[in-house]
Design a protein around this motif. Structure first.
Motif, short mmCIF file in Angstrom:
data_model
loop_
_atom_site.label_atom_id
_atom_site.label_comp_id
_atom_site.label_asym_id
_atom_site.label_seq_id
_atom_site.Cartn_x
_atom_site.Cartn_y
_atom_site.Cartn_z
N LYS A 63 -4.32 -10.46 3.16
CA LYS A 63 -4.28 -9.38 2.17
C LYS A 63 -5.03 -8.16 2.66
O LYS A 63 -4.54 -7.03 2.59
CB LYS A 63 -4.91 -9.87 0.86
N VAL A 92 -25.47 -9.60 0.43
CA VAL A 92 -24.99 -8.37 -0.21
C VAL A 92 -23.50 -8.43 -0.41
O VAL A 92 -22.97 -8.10 -1.46
CB VAL A 92 -25.31 -7.15 0.66
N ALA A 93 -22.84 -8.82 0.65
CA ALA A 93 -21.38 -8.70 0.61
C ALA A 93 -20.76 -9.80 -0.22
O ALA A 93 -19.65 -9.66 -0.69
CB ALA A 93 -20.84 -8.75 2.03
N LEU A 142 -12.41 2.94 15.55
CA LEU A 142 -11.14 2.87 16.28
C LEU A 142 -10.77 4.23 16.85
O LEU A 142 -10.31 4.33 17.99
CB LEU A 142 -10.04 2.35 15.35
N VAL A 192 0.86 -1.18 0.00
CA VAL A 192 0.00 0.00 0.00
C VAL A 192 0.89 1.22 0.00
O VAL A 192 1.83 1.33 0.77
CB VAL A 192 -0.89 0.01 1.25
N ALA A 224 -6.22 0.68 10.02
CA ALA A 224 -6.98 0.25 11.20
C ALA A 224 -6.14 -0.68 12.06
O ALA A 224 -6.12 -0.59 13.29
CB ALA A 224 -8.26 -0.44 10.77
N ARG A 226 -34.75 -11.64 2.59
CA ARG A 226 -34.73 -10.36 1.88
C ARG A 226 -35.10 -9.20 2.80
O ARG A 226 -35.38 -8.11 2.36
CB ARG A 226 -35.71 -10.41 0.71
N PHE A 227 -35.07 -9.46 4.09
CA PHE A 227 -35.45 -8.46 5.07
C PHE A 227 -34.55 -7.23 4.99
O PHE A 227 -35.00 -6.11 5.08
CB PHE A 227 -35.36 -9.10 6.46
N GLY A 228 -33.27 -7.47 4.71
CA GLY A 228 -32.33 -6.36 4.83
C GLY A 228 -32.39 -5.38 3.69
O GLY A 228 -32.83 -4.24 3.84
N SER A 229 -31.96 -5.79 2.53
CA SER A 229 -31.73 -4.79 1.51
C SER A 229 -32.18 -5.25 0.14
O SER A 229 -31.83 -4.65 -0.85
CB SER A 229 -30.25 -4.47 1.47
N VAL A 252 -31.43 -8.04 -1.38
CA VAL A 252 -30.64 -9.13 -1.93
C VAL A 252 -30.28 -10.08 -0.80
O VAL A 252 -29.97 -9.63 0.30
CB VAL A 252 -29.36 -8.61 -2.61
N THR A 262 -3.69 -4.39 3.40
CA THR A 262 -4.03 -3.37 2.40
C THR A 262 -5.18 -2.49 2.89
O THR A 262 -4.96 -1.43 3.46
CB THR A 262 -4.41 -4.03 1.05
N THR A 263 -6.40 -2.99 2.76
CA THR A 263 -7.56 -2.16 3.09
C THR A 263 -7.57 -1.74 4.54
O THR A 263 -7.90 -0.61 4.88
CB THR A 263 -8.85 -2.95 2.79
N TYR A 264 -7.22 -2.68 5.42
CA TYR A 264 -7.33 -2.39 6.84
C TYR A 264 -5.98 -2.16 7.48
O TYR A 264 -5.82 -2.32 8.69
CB TYR A 264 -8.11 -3.50 7.54
#
Lengths: 547, 221
Positions: free
Chosen positions: B163, B140-141, A148, A14, B172, B132-135, B137, B167-169
């Motif tokens: 990964k 979703v994820a 966080l 990254v 965090a 289908r209560f949520g959204s 579909v 990368t993404t987290y």
């Protein structure tokens, strides 16, 4: 090492734009340096050094966030670290505000620590780390990062609330804050989970684009998630009906911590709230605006009216901070750029007012930080003209009287509310400002009234007061009637003697607290006379709002 | 050949893999027995150990869903760390104290608890059935790795998780260290004795610091 890096596929590394996280790194780094340095020394590190280091770190963060701001102006806003952090005018504004607040809080804390003869680096370290959490909240681009930041901010605050181990109320405040705060964090996290469940992402711009591209037909889960997020933020920002912890925690925490809490926790919570709601859920405006309207009205009215009957100045300012939260929500309710700008301006102004007020309170509270009855402020102007002058300035500014930042702040959010056609809300806000002005000015009058026609013991909690009509109105709810005459008079004299014996001891303003007060007062007056600087800054910050 | 072939579950209409089914039944039974035991046990230590049993059963269920990493984390974090923490607290408060589980501090709390639990259960069931209560579909994820170029079987979930952590987290993940700093400093602050006056505290500090930092001081000089 380089061979390993070369062997790593490109998509796994990254790119980190360091400028976007340098302000928080400066604060965290400062905290670590202080910790390591003080543990390497044979003797406890002098508080002066710790404070200087803290101020240095916070000033570095301030400079870095200004650099980040100019970088954003020249090169535009961008996301960093794979979309976890956003570097835009908004985050730079929050970083500037938080680092300036840390400078003031460290100075006030220094004075308090010396007064209480508490040594050790923990106070300043916790302040720095907590502030970095608020900065993370301002720059977060992902709900998980928001969470966080919220936790870093609040867990450090729980410990800071318990910092005065010699005072029982301090521990009580910390426990209340911790239990309720932990609960609200769980609620917030559940909100994140529901939002993730219904949009498939926790990334704020991706949520916005999902909502822009898809019409969510069955949006029960999404709205439930949104509501839980609002509850979590509302708790941290001390908005009614999530305010119940506020008076006790503000009263019990050490006064400098209360000032820091009032300023930085509000900044963090509102920064994230504004970003999440306006930028990510802006399309659902019609759904959340009524809820925010109700919360704002409740905060405005309850904060102002309950503050009227408080006898403890810290409790009074706690309710006043609830009232201010209502004003800041005005900007959110407008849901417009102008609204965000007004809220940011309000946060900036309020932070310094809160820090300054609680700095004065920590001095007047005396050694032990326990005496905060309003009666201790009677005739303060004669004993301590500068201190009384500073507090009067902060209170007048909180009441929204020109030429102070408080006036422009109220004007900005009211303009935003009017611009969004929420006239009823604007009228209610003005009404609450009138009520609030009453109790702010009551303290000012108290400070400038002569000390001692009648006195009463703050410790006993009974109020014997016939001098001021203003006070009498405030005391109407008290079942114990005001009894003028011999009996009450003699009691009053006895108490008065005790009181004068107490107040005869001179109040010492620690030098660092003096500097902090000067900074806060300077910010309040100078930015009140030249409001254009700050309004421009806030305006630019919202123009460079990333998505 | 398949052990499951010994049993005939045709009345249950189980089409595919019976080992899967048996594993599920077995671990679900473990989960349920453990959960009931947590509530029914009078001895708090045994209740905590029953909780370990439940958590192990859930870990097996995770393995069955091919969430191997989650199963490992479940055992390490929950069964390993958290239950040990429970046990610590129980030991501190006294192991020999038996809770009387039949007395009701609040009138009728048992009835309301049962009712609330039943309502929650029915609600969850309904929400799960009407997925289908949520959204709009059902999911979703999507799966953990919904990249069509690399189907799920090709990359184990540990790789996918690794990964995303780096990368993404990444941010965090790194910023969590600030929480650890707070935890250390906070523990020091909260454990500190109040100290009656400045003198007493000063003495205290000095002794402690001296003992702790004698070595680094020598190194630096």
């Amino acid at each position: 090492m380089t061979a390993l890096l070369a062997a790593t596929p490109a998509h796994l590394t990254v790119k980190i734009a360091y400028l976007s996280i340098l302000p928080m790194l400066a604060l965290l780094g400062g905290a670590l340096v202080i910790l390591v340095w003080s543990s390497l020394l044979r003797r406890p590190l002098e508080t002066v050094w710790i404070t200087s280091l803290t101020v240095l770190a916070a000033t570095a963060a301030l400079v870095l966030s200004l650099m980040q701001y100019f970088d954003v102006i020249h090169h535009g806003a961008h996301v960093a670290i794979d979309g976890a952090i956003v570097s835009d005018g908004f985050s730079a504004f929050v970083a500037v505000l938080v680092s300036a607040a840390v400078v003031v809080a460290a100075l006030v804390g220094d004075g308090w620590l010396q007064q209480e003869t508490i040594r050790g680096p923990e106070f300043h370290v916790l302040v720095l780390v907590s502030a970095s959490g608020a900065m993370v909240m301002g720059a977060a681009n992902d709900l998980i990062v928001v969470f966080l930041g919220l936790e870093i901010l609040s867990i450090a605050l729980y410990v800071l609330a318990a910092f005065n181990a010699r005072r029982r109320q301090s521990g009580e405040a910390a426990l209340k804050y911790f239990v309720l705060g932990g609960f609200s964090s769980a609620v917030f996290l559940y909100g994140i989970a529901l939002v993730y469940g219904s949009t498939g992402t926790t990334n704020l711009p991706q949520i916005a684009s999902y909502l822009a591209q898809n019409y969510v037909l069955h949006n029960g889960m999404l709205l439930a998630g949104l509501a839980l997020l609002l509850v979590g933020f509302g708790f941290k920002a001390a908005a009614v009906p999530f305010h119940l912890w506020t008076p006790d925690v503000y009263q019990g925490s050490p006064s400098p911590v209360t000032g820091f809490m009032a300023a930085v926790a509000k900044v963090g919570a509102f920064a994230a709230l504004l970003r999440v709601f306006v930028s990510s859920f802006g399309l659902l405006r019609a759904d959340w605006q009524p809820a925010v309207w109700v919360i704002a009205v409740a905060s405005l009215l309850l904060g102002a009216s309950v503050a009227l009957v408080q006898r403890d100045i810290k409790r009074m300012l706690a309710y006043s901070s609830i009232n201010h939260a209502g004003f800041i929500l005005l900007g959110l309710q407008a849901g417009s750029t102008k609204g965000v700008e007004g809220s940011l301006y309000y946060l900036f102004a309020y932070s310094f007012l809160a820090l300054g007020s609680f700095a004065v309170i920590s001095v007047v509270g005396g050694p032990g930080d326990g005496r905060h009855g309003l009666d201790r402020y009677r005739g303060l102007a004669r004993r301590q003209p500068w201190l009384a002058g500073a507090l009067a300035l902060f209170l007048v500014a909180q009441a929204g009287i020109p030429p102070t930042t408080g006036f422009w702040a109220k004007l900005e959010v009211l303009q935003a509310a009017a611009g969004a056609h929420s006239y009823a809300l604007a009228v209610i806000a003005m009404l609450s400002a009138v009520i609030a002005g009453f109790f702010y000015l009551r303290v000012v009058v108290l400070m400038y009234s002569p000390a001692g026609a009648t006195g009463d013991g703050a410790a006993t909690g009974t109020i014997v007061d016939t001098v001021e009509p203003a006070r009498a109105v405030g005391d109407e709810g008290e079942p114990v009637g005001v009894a003028p005459g011999g009996e009450a008079g003699s009691g009053a004299v006895a108490l008065l003697e005790a009181d004068t014996g107490e107040s005869a001891e001179p109040l010492v303003i620690p030098g660092t607290t003096g500097i902090a007060l000067a900074l806060c007062a300077g910010a309040t007056v100078v930015l009140g006379i030249y409001p254009a600087w700050l309004t421009d800054f806030a305006h630019q910050a919202t123009l460079l709002f990333h998505p | 050949m398949v052990p499951g072939a010994l049993f005939h579950f045709s009345w249950l209409k189980i089409p595919a893999n019976r080992i899967d089914f048996l594993t599920f039944v077995f671990s679900a039974a473990i989960v349920l027995v453990g959960a009931v035991n947590v509530v029914r046990q009078r001895n708090p230590v045994l209740a905590a150990l029953s909780l370990v049993m439940t958590l192990f059963g859930v870990a097996v269920l995770f393995v069955e869903q091919q969430a191997n990493f989650l199963a490992a984390v479940q055992i390490i974090v929950y069964a390993g760390a958290i239950v040990v923490l429970f046990l610590f607290v129980i030991m501190f408060l006294g192991v020999d104290r038996e809770e009387s589980i039949s007395e009701e501090p609040l009138r009728g709390q048992r009835f309301w608890a049962y009712l609330l639990m039943a309502l929650t259960f029915v609600g969850l069931l309904l929400a799960g059935l009407g997925s289908r209560f949520g959204s709009g579909v059902p999911s979703v994820a999507g799966t953990l790795n919904d990249n069509p170029a690399h189907p799920r079987s090709a990359t184990p979930d540990v790789v996918v998780l690794g990964k995303s952590v780096f990368t993404t987290y990444l941010f965090a993940f790194e910023i969590t260290s600030a929480l650890l700093v707070i935890a250390v400093v906070g523990a020091v602050v909260l454990a500190r004795r109040p100290g009656a006056g400045p003198l007493a505290e000063e003495d205290d500090d000095e002794v402690e610091v001296e003992v702790e930092t004698a070595e680094p001081e020598e190194v630096s000089t």
